[in-house]
Design a protein around this motif. Structure first.
Motif, PDB file in Angstrom:
ATOM      1  N   ALA A 141     -46.812  16.252  70.482  1.00 41.60           N
ATOM      2  CA  ALA A 141     -46.942  17.708  70.600  1.00 41.60           C
ATOM      3  C   ALA A 141     -46.581  18.153  72.008  1.00 41.60           C
ATOM      4  N   PHE A 142     -45.971  19.326  72.084  1.00 38.57           N
ATOM      5  CA  PHE A 142     -45.665  19.907  73.403  1.00 38.57           C
ATOM      6  C   PHE A 142     -45.591  21.422  73.278  1.00 38.57           C
ATOM      7  N   PRO A 143     -45.958  22.138  74.354  1.00 41.24           N
ATOM      8  CA  PRO A 143     -45.921  23.605  74.317  1.00 41.24           C
ATOM      9  C   PRO A 143     -44.481  24.104  74.337  1.00 41.24           C
ATOM     10  N   GLN A 144     -44.235  25.173  73.583  1.00 44.83           N
ATOM     11  CA  GLN A 144     -42.878  25.701  73.565  1.00 44.83           C
ATOM     12  C   GLN A 144     -42.800  27.071  74.211  1.00 44.83           C
ATOM     13  N   SER A 145     -43.479  28.051  73.657  1.00 46.84           N
ATOM     14  CA  SER A 145     -43.374  29.404  74.211  1.00 46.84           C
ATOM     15  C   SER A 145     -44.756  30.033  74.264  1.00 46.84           C
ATOM     16  N   ALA A 146     -44.864  31.091  75.033  1.00 47.01           N
ATOM     17  CA  ALA A 146     -46.138  31.797  75.170  1.00 47.01           C
ATOM     18  C   ALA A 146     -45.860  33.281  75.313  1.00 47.01           C
ATOM     19  N   SER A 147     -46.822  34.069  74.914  1.00 47.14           N
ATOM     20  CA  SER A 147     -46.696  35.516  75.067  1.00 47.14           C
ATOM     21  C   SER A 147     -47.930  36.056  75.761  1.00 47.14           C
ATOM     22  N   LEU A 148     -47.743  37.159  76.461  1.00 46.89           N
ATOM     23  CA  LEU A 148     -48.836  37.743  77.238  1.00 46.89           C
ATOM     24  C   LEU A 148     -49.898  38.323  76.336  1.00 46.89           C
ATOM     25  N   GLY A 149     -51.120  38.169  76.783  1.00 43.00           N
ATOM     26  CA  GLY A 149     -52.233  38.788  76.088  1.00 43.00           C
ATOM     27  C   GLY A 149     -52.855  39.824  76.996  1.00 43.00           C
ATOM     28  N   SER A 150     -53.953  40.355  76.572  1.00 38.84           N
ATOM     29  CA  SER A 150     -54.639  41.362  77.384  1.00 38.84           C
ATOM     30  C   SER A 150     -55.744  40.697  78.191  1.00 38.84           C
ATOM     31  N   PRO A 151     -55.848  40.987  79.471  1.00 42.12           N
ATOM     32  CA  PRO A 151     -56.943  40.433  80.258  1.00 42.12           C
ATOM     33  C   PRO A 151     -58.278  40.884  79.682  1.00 42.12           C
ATOM     34  N   THR A 152     -59.243  40.022  79.771  1.00 43.94           N
ATOM     35  CA  THR A 152     -60.572  40.352  79.269  1.00 43.94           C
ATOM     36  C   THR A 152     -61.616  39.872  80.263  1.00 43.94           C
ATOM     37  N   PHE A 153     -62.781  40.445  80.195  1.00 41.21           N
ATOM     38  CA  PHE A 153     -63.840  40.046  81.114  1.00 41.21           C
ATOM     39  C   PHE A 153     -65.029  39.466  80.337  1.00 41.21           C
ATOM     40  N   MET A 190     -54.100  34.247  75.912  1.00 42.15           N
ATOM     41  CA  MET A 190     -52.660  34.068  75.803  1.00 42.15           C
ATOM     42  C   MET A 190     -52.352  33.399  74.465  1.00 42.15           C
ATOM     43  N   THR A 191     -51.301  33.852  73.815  1.00 38.34           N
ATOM     44  CA  THR A 191     -50.862  33.231  72.558  1.00 38.34           C
ATOM     45  C   THR A 191     -49.717  32.279  72.865  1.00 38.34           C
ATOM     46  N   GLY A 192     -49.819  31.064  72.352  1.00 40.61           N
ATOM     47  CA  GLY A 192     -48.774  30.070  72.604  1.00 40.61           C
ATOM     48  C   GLY A 192     -48.294  29.440  71.312  1.00 40.61           C
ATOM     49  N   GLY A 200     -42.947  20.823  63.169  1.00 44.09           N
ATOM     50  CA  GLY A 200     -43.607  22.067  62.810  1.00 44.09           C
ATOM     51  C   GLY A 200     -44.053  22.798  64.060  1.00 44.09           C
ATOM     52  N   GLU A 201     -44.436  24.039  63.878  1.00 46.21           N
ATOM     53  CA  GLU A 201     -44.866  24.850  65.015  1.00 46.21           C
ATOM     54  C   GLU A 201     -46.200  25.506  64.677  1.00 46.21           C
ATOM     55  N   LEU A 202     -47.172  25.340  65.569  1.00 47.39           N
ATOM     56  CA  LEU A 202     -48.489  25.951  65.386  1.00 47.39           C
ATOM     57  C   LEU A 202     -48.674  27.080  66.387  1.00 47.39           C
ATOM     58  N   VAL A 203     -49.307  28.145  65.932  1.00 44.81           N
ATOM     59  CA  VAL A 203     -49.668  29.237  66.829  1.00 44.81           C
ATOM     60  C   VAL A 203     -51.084  28.961  67.327  1.00 44.81           C
ATOM     61  N   VAL A 204     -51.258  29.029  68.643  1.00 42.77           N
ATOM     62  CA  VAL A 204     -52.573  28.775  69.237  1.00 42.77           C
ATOM     63  C   VAL A 204     -52.955  29.932  70.149  1.00 42.77           C
ATOM     64  N   GLU A 205     -54.255  30.124  70.302  1.00 43.47           N
ATOM     65  CA  GLU A 205     -54.785  31.122  71.229  1.00 43.47           C
ATOM     66  C   GLU A 205     -55.470  30.384  72.373  1.00 43.47           C
ATOM     67  N   LEU A 206     -55.120  30.740  73.604  1.00 41.81           N
ATOM     68  CA  LEU A 206     -55.756  30.157  74.782  1.00 41.81           C
ATOM     69  C   LEU A 206     -56.600  31.220  75.466  1.00 41.81           C
ATOM     70  N   LEU A 207     -57.779  30.837  75.849  1.00 45.11           N
ATOM     71  CA  LEU A 207     -58.638  31.703  76.640  1.00 45.11           C
ATOM     72  C   LEU A 207     -59.003  30.901  77.882  1.00 45.11           C
ATOM     73  N   PHE A 208     -58.652  31.427  79.052  1.00 48.89           N
ATOM     74  CA  PHE A 208     -58.873  30.637  80.262  1.00 48.89           C
ATOM     75  C   PHE A 208     -59.264  31.515  81.436  1.00 48.89           C
ATOM     76  N   GLU A 209     -59.931  30.911  82.367  1.00 47.42           N
ATOM     77  CA  GLU A 209     -60.258  31.572  83.623  1.00 47.42           C
ATOM     78  C   GLU A 209     -59.094  31.384  84.573  1.00 47.42           C
ATOM     79  N   CYS A 210     -58.723  32.449  85.251  1.00 41.41           N
ATOM     80  CA  CYS A 210     -57.581  32.369  86.171  1.00 41.41           C
ATOM     81  C   CYS A 210     -57.838  31.386  87.309  1.00 41.41           C
TER      82      CYS A 210
END
Length: 198
Positions: free
Chosen positions: A70-82, A98-100, A141-151
Motif C-alpha cells: 500500500a502507498f498513498p496516492q493523492s489527497a484533498s484539502l479538508g476544513s480545519p477543525t478544533f 484531510m481526505t486521501g 485497488g484504491e481506498l478512500v481514507v480520512e485523516l485527522l491529525f494535529e499540525c
C-alpha cells in the motif's frame, strides 16, 4: 506288411470332468477376476480421494495467505477543525481533516476484499471512508481514507503501520499490518496547506 488301422470312432478313455466341476472352476475364475477388478477400483478411488484432499488442503492454504502493498496516492484539502475529543490525548492543538486515496496492490496468491483500513498514533488517526474493494490476484485497488491529525505532530516522518481488515476467498476475515511510507507523498505536501489555514 500290415497296415495300421486307425479307428476314428475310438474315443479318449480318460474320465471326463463332470459338468458341475467345470462350472465350479468357471465361477471361481470369474470371482477372482471380479475380486481383482474390485481391488483396482477401490485403490483408484482411495488414491483419487487422497489426491483431491491434498489439492483441497493446498487450495485452503493458498486462500489463507494475504500479502499486500500500500502507498498513498493523492489527497484533498479538508476544513480545519478544533475538535479535541476525536484524537486520543488531544492537547487542544488545531486538528486538520484531510481526505486521501490509498493504493492497495494484492501481492498474494488469491483474490481478496479489503474491507477497511485504520491507523492511529499520537496526534493522528486514519480510517477508511469508502466501500470494501475487491482486489483480484495481482490487482490494484484504491481506498478512500480520512485523516485527522494535529499540525504539531510530525507523523509523516516515519512509516505509518496501517491495519487492513481483509476477507479472503474462503470468506475468512484476517487483519494484516503494513507500514505505509508517507514521507514525500502527496499527503505530506497537502498537509501544510491544511495546517496553514488552521
Amino acid at each position: 506288411m500290415e497296415h495300421a488301422v486307425i479307428d476314428l470312432d475310438e474315443r479318449d478313455h480318460q474320465p471326463a470332468e463332470s459338468s458341475a466341476t467345470a462350472q465350479d472352476h468357471a465361477v471361481t475364475r470369474q470371482k477372482v477376476v471380479l475380486g481383482f477388478a474390485a481391488v483396482f477400483v477401490v485403490g483408484a478411488l482411495i488414491g483419487g480421494f487422497a489426491v483431491q484432499r491434498r489439492a483441497s488442503h493446498e487450495q485452503r492454504e493458498r486462500n489463507s495467505i494475504v500479502a499486500l502493498v500500500a502507498f498513498p496516492q493523492s489527497a484533498s484539502l479538508g476544513s480545519p477543525t478544533f475538535q479535541t475529543a476525536t484524537l486520543e490525548g488531544g492537547r487542544g492543538a488545531p486538528q486538520v481533516k484531510m481526505t486521501g486515496h490509498l493504493v492497495v496492490i494484492n501481492a498474494g496468491p488469491a483474490p481478496i476484499t479489503v474491507r477497511q483500513v485504520a491507523a492511529e498514533r499520537p496526534g493522528m488517526a486514519l480510517a477508511s471512508a469508502g466501500q470494501p474493494r475487491l482486489s483480484p490476484l495481482g490487482g490494484t485497488g484504491e481506498l478512500v481514507v480520512e485523516l485527522l491529525f494535529e499540525c504539531s505532530a510530525a507523523f509523516f516522518q516515519e512509516p505509518l503501520p496501517m491495519a487492513f481488515e481483509v476477507e479472503t476467498e474462503d470468506k475468512h476475515v484476517r487483519e494484516v499490518s503494513y507500514p505505509v511510507t508517507l514521507a514525500g507523498s502527496d499527503w505530506q505536501r497537502v498537509a501544510p496547506a491544511n495546517c496553514g489555514s488552521a
